[in-house]
Every structure is written in structure tokens, then in C-alpha cells.
Motif scaffolding. Structure first.
Motif, PDB file in Angstrom:
ATOM      1  N   VAL A 211      -1.746  -0.072 -28.083  1.00 38.24           N
ATOM      2  CA  VAL A 211      -0.538  -0.383 -29.317  1.00 38.24           C
ATOM      3  C   VAL A 211       0.783   0.049 -28.631  1.00 38.24           C
ATOM      4  CG1 VAL A 211      -0.004   0.242 -31.699  1.00 38.24           C
ATOM      5  CG2 VAL A 211      -2.108   0.618 -31.048  1.00 38.24           C
ATOM      6  N   GLU A 212       1.597  -0.735 -28.799  1.00 35.11           N
ATOM      7  CA  GLU A 212       2.902  -0.347 -28.379  1.00 35.11           C
ATOM      8  C   GLU A 212       4.010  -0.341 -29.376  1.00 35.11           C
ATOM      9  OE1 GLU A 212       2.588  -3.174 -25.669  1.00 35.11           O
ATOM     10  OE2 GLU A 212       0.633  -2.282 -24.973  1.00 35.11           O
ATOM     11  N   SER A 213       5.060  -0.067 -29.018  1.00 33.43           N
ATOM     12  CA  SER A 213       6.221   0.002 -30.330  1.00 33.43           C
ATOM     13  C   SER A 213       7.323   0.055 -29.423  1.00 33.43           C
ATOM     14  CB  SER A 213       5.874   1.211 -31.231  1.00 33.43           C
ATOM     15  OG  SER A 213       6.304   0.630 -32.409  1.00 33.43           O
ATOM     16  N   THR A 214       8.307  -0.992 -29.499  1.00 38.03           N
ATOM     17  CA  THR A 214       9.601  -0.674 -29.054  1.00 38.03           C
ATOM     18  C   THR A 214      10.474  -1.635 -29.775  1.00 38.03           C
ATOM     19  OG1 THR A 214       9.123  -2.386 -27.491  1.00 38.03           O
ATOM     20  CG2 THR A 214       8.830  -0.114 -26.524  1.00 38.03           C
ATOM     21  N   GLU A 215      11.717  -1.230 -30.100  1.00 40.22           N
ATOM     22  CA  GLU A 215      12.700  -1.970 -30.680  1.00 40.22           C
ATOM     23  C   GLU A 215      12.899  -3.219 -30.083  1.00 40.22           C
ATOM     24  OE1 GLU A 215      14.599  -3.101 -33.880  1.00 40.22           O
ATOM     25  OE2 GLU A 215      13.945  -1.022 -33.613  1.00 40.22           O
ATOM     26  N   GLU A 216      12.550  -4.291 -30.789  1.00 33.65           N
ATOM     27  CA  GLU A 216      12.746  -5.831 -30.448  1.00 33.65           C
ATOM     28  C   GLU A 216      12.293  -6.066 -29.136  1.00 33.65           C
ATOM     29  OE1 GLU A 216      13.095  -8.171 -32.585  1.00 33.65           O
ATOM     30  OE2 GLU A 216      13.251  -6.593 -34.116  1.00 33.65           O
ATOM     31  N   SER A 217      11.036  -5.383 -28.386  1.00 29.36           N
ATOM     32  CA  SER A 217      10.203  -5.583 -27.526  1.00 29.36           C
ATOM     33  C   SER A 217       9.416  -6.740 -27.825  1.00 29.36           C
ATOM     34  CB  SER A 217       9.497  -4.311 -27.265  1.00 29.36           C
ATOM     35  OG  SER A 217       8.438  -4.293 -28.193  1.00 29.36           O
ATOM     36  N   GLY A 218       8.574  -7.037 -26.765  1.00 28.44           N
ATOM     37  CA  GLY A 218       7.751  -8.295 -27.290  1.00 28.44           C
ATOM     38  C   GLY A 218       6.495  -8.252 -27.725  1.00 28.44           C
ATOM     39  N   VAL A 219       6.367  -7.322 -28.620  1.00 24.98           N
ATOM     40  CA  VAL A 219       5.213  -7.108 -29.434  1.00 24.98           C
ATOM     41  C   VAL A 219       5.219  -6.925 -30.901  1.00 24.98           C
ATOM     42  CG1 VAL A 219       4.358  -5.606 -27.202  1.00 24.98           C
ATOM     43  CG2 VAL A 219       5.304  -4.419 -29.382  1.00 24.98           C
ATOM     44  N   VAL A 220       4.046  -7.326 -31.290  1.00 29.18           N
ATOM     45  CA  VAL A 220       3.905  -7.029 -32.859  1.00 29.18           C
ATOM     46  C   VAL A 220       2.629  -6.304 -33.308  1.00 29.18           C
ATOM     47  CG1 VAL A 220       3.428  -9.431 -33.515  1.00 29.18           C
ATOM     48  CG2 VAL A 220       3.979  -7.843 -35.260  1.00 29.18           C
TER      49      VAL A 220
ATOM     50  N   ASN B 151       9.093  -3.213 -35.286  1.00 24.85           N
ATOM     51  CA  ASN B 151       9.317  -4.538 -34.506  1.00 24.85           C
ATOM     52  C   ASN B 151       9.375  -5.511 -35.842  1.00 24.85           C
ATOM     53  OD1 ASN B 151       8.786  -3.663 -31.559  1.00 24.85           O
ATOM     54  ND2 ASN B 151       6.848  -3.030 -32.526  1.00 24.85           N
ATOM     55  N   ALA B 152       9.948  -5.169 -36.669  1.00 25.03           N
ATOM     56  CA  ALA B 152       9.866  -5.858 -38.090  1.00 25.03           C
ATOM     57  C   ALA B 152      10.518  -7.319 -37.691  1.00 25.03           C
ATOM     58  CB  ALA B 152      10.950  -5.252 -38.933  1.00 25.03           C
ATOM     59  N   GLY B 153      11.331  -7.395 -37.020  1.00 20.37           N
ATOM     60  CA  GLY B 153      11.940  -8.785 -36.555  1.00 20.37           C
ATOM     61  C   GLY B 153      10.939  -9.682 -36.144  1.00 20.37           C
TER      62      GLY B 153
END
Ligand code: FE
Length: 349
Positions: free
Chosen positions: A31-40, A277-279
Motif C-alpha cells: 500500500v502506498e500513499s502520496t499526494e497525486e502520486s501514481g497510485v490508488v 489520492n482522491a483525484g
């Protein structure tokens, strides 16, 4: 993992979060989480092959990596509650309005703002503020033994408590949210007293104590244990198209009857209030509600599309049309507790 980093800040965030992850959990889940990174990051209680396929297609089309954690809906809901603001879950996908409602009731949702989603999904299949969005629809119907039952004998769910069906009805346990939502719909449409009478009447008409899932009820009908089974149509679709010839034979022994009005539930999605990563989550929902994916859901999993521009797959069409209950779907969640209480009172195992 592909990352599309745009700034040093983002890289710094990844590092901090990665450390937090390493420190915080000993599991193998990626699981990864970064602002507007390439994951959801998706917590999903839908575990069908078609879901995996469409996630891969989304990755190919957008470069956004979809990390899926699968589990049962109550477990994933508990996990999101426990994790709160620290959660990695950007979105939660699940069957049944009862589960969606839990997420809303626990204030785990945020409103989805997307003209694409608004255009793809009609208003009655999403929350008032898009706090939930339907992905598919499921009809809960009566399957009947073609040899023993003339479909002319069938009419409504209410009629299933008549003498004709004494000892003839197969249905799974009341632990299933599918049944809880069915009863919740009767509470909304006919009132609590009437819903309770129905549940009690159905218990007395059961062919056996509830056991197994929806598919097992069809198998029991085919084995002569009863004449009618209550089930979601997609299970029958999967059986008709099964690689196991025995399942196909079983499924061909039953006909599908749509009571009027037919109980329709949904599978759907919420975006987690604390999503990082809501976007990307919204992009994925736009994709999942697109005509392309909606066609996959119906062709491969035999569900009814939530996007009205897509027609149900041929098999579903061959079973005929139906009139869905005229009901605000959030009521299925609102009356869930009451439905469970009634099931306990009337002894529906
Ligand atoms: Fe199911």
C-alpha cells in the motif's frame, strides 16, 4: 511501482509515509500513499475476476497503479474505522447498500465531484451528494424448478408465504446482507409489521434450515429439496456459464421469475474521507462507470449495468424485463438493524 513525482515535497512525503508504513504494519500488503502520486489504494469486498481485469486496463490506460486489498465488507469497514485519518484506503468498493450505508454512517465518505460520473450514473443510483456511487445493480429474484412449478403460480415475494409453498422454499441465512436488504425494502414499502409477518411466514415455508450461499439454493432445488430458491440473478448467470458441466446442468433446471416489483440492490463505491489520492480515486470511478467497463461487468459477471447507456448482457435480457422497487436505496441501509432484529425474532437462522 511507477511513480510520477512532480516535486521534492512529494518525494519527501513518500519517504515519510514509507517509513511510517514500514514501522506501522508487519503485513505483506503493498500500500502506498502520496499526494497525486501514481497510485490508488482500493479496499474491495468485490472479488470477481472481472474486477481484476478492469483494474489492469485502468493501469494501462492511465499509468495509475491500482493497489487492491480484498476482504469481507465488515472487516474492511472495521479496518477503515480503526485506521481513521491514517488509512491508506482511497476508496472502498463493496456489494450491498447495507455496507455502503455503514461507511456513510461512520462518516468515512467524501462527496465525489465529477461531471463524468454524474453523466454516467443516474441520480437514484448515487447518494444525494455523491457520497456513494453505484457500479452495478443486482436483482434478487425467485428461481423455480421448471418441472414442478408453472411460473403462472408465482406473483410477488409476499405470496411466497402462502400454503402452496409450504416446505418448498430455499434461501440462505439471514446473516447475508442480501436478505437483510430484501427485508429492509419490505419495511420501507409495506411497514414493519407486515415485513415481520412475511419473514415469519417465509421461515415456516422453508424447505430446510438456511445453509450455503445463493448458488447452493439452486443446487438444492435441482436436487429436489424444494421448488423455489431466492437468489441474485448474477449467480445463475455464473452457473449457466460455468466451466463445471455439473453447475451448468443444475442451472438449466431452473427458470427465473421476477416478482413485481423486483428487489434491486447495488454494488458500489465510496471515496474515503481521508484519501490521499482522491483525484486518482475519482478517475478510477469515472472509468468504472464508463460504458466500456459497465459492459464488462454485465458480460462477464452477469450484473445489471448502473450506466443506463449499457444494455444488460444477452442472457439477462433473455430472462426478461422487470419493474424495480420504487425505493430510495439508502433506506436499505437505514432499516438494516431493524431487519436483523426481525430475522432474530422470527428465527430465520
Ligand atoms: Fe454475491
Amino acid at each position: 511501482m511507477k511513480f510520477k513525482m512532480k516535486s521534492k515535497i512529494a518525494i519527501a512525503m513518500v519517504s515519510v509515509l514509507s517509513l511510517a508504513l514500514l514501522a506501522g504494519c508487519g503485513s505483506q500488503e503493498q500500500v502506498e500513499s502520496t499526494e497525486e502520486s501514481g497510485v490508488v489504494n482500493v479496499y474491495s469486498a468485490r472479488h470477481y475476476d472481472v474486477d481484476k481485469e478492469v483494474f489492469l486496463k485502468f493501469e494501462d490506460a492511465t499509468g495509475i497503479k491500482v493497489n487492491v486489498i480484498e476482504g469481507k465488507a465488515p472487516e474492511l469497514l472495521e479496518r477503515m474505522k480503526r485506521e481513521g485519518a491514517d488509512t491508506q484506503a482511497d476508496m472502498f468498493i463493496t456489494a450491498d447498500m447495507a455496507n455502503i450505508y455503514q461507511a456513510i454512517d461512520s462518516e468515512l465518505t467524501q462527496n465525489v465531484e465529477s461531471e463524468i460520473v454524474d453523466a454516467n450514473i443516474p441520480e437514484n443510483l448515487r447518494g444525494e451528494n455523491n457520497e456513494w456511487i453505484a457500479l452495478t445493480q443486482r436483482a434478487r429474484v425467485i428461481a423455480y424448478d421448471k418441472e414442478k412449478v408453472n411460473p403462472q403460480e408465482l406473483s410477488t415475494y409476499e405470496d411466497l408465504v402462502s400454503e402452496r409453498w409450504a416446505g418448498k422454499i430455499l434461501v440462505r441465512s439471514s446473516d447475508s446482507t442480501y436478505n437483510q436488504s430484501l427485508l429492509a425494502s419490505f419495511i420501507e414499502l409495506n411497514g414493519e409489521e407486515s415485513a415481520k409477518e412475511w419473514a415469519a411466514g417465509l421461515v415456516s415455508n422453508m424447505a430446510r434450515e438456511p445453509e450455503g450461499g445463493d448458488r447452493d439454493q439452486v443446487k438444492a432445488v435441482a436436487a429436489g429439496e424444494g421448488e423455489l430458491a431466492i437468489l441474485n440473478t448474477y449467480y445463475l448467470g455464473l452457473m449457466v456459464n460455468s466451466k463445471d458441466p455439473e453447475e451448468v446442468k443444475v442451472a438449466e433446471k431452473v427458470g427465473v421469475f421476477f416478482p413485481e416489483p423486483t428487489h434491486v440492490n447495488i454494488s458500489g463505491v465510496i471515496v474515503n474521507k481521508y484519501s490521499k489520492n482522491a483525484g486518482n480515486a475519482v478517475k478510477l470511478i469515472e472509468y468504472l462507470t464508463s460504458e466500456e467497463v459497465q459492459k464488462q461487468y454485465t458480460d462477464k459477471n452477469f450484473e445489471y449495468p448502473a450506466n443506463p447507456n449499457v444494455e444488460p448482457t444477452e442472457l439477462l435480457k433473455s430472462w426478461g424485463e422487470f419493474k424495480p422497487q420504487d425505493i430510495n436505496l439508502s433506506k436499505l441501509g437505514e432499516y438494516n438493524k431493524k431487519a436483523v432484529e426481525i430475522f432474530n425474532e422470527v428465527g430465520w437462522k
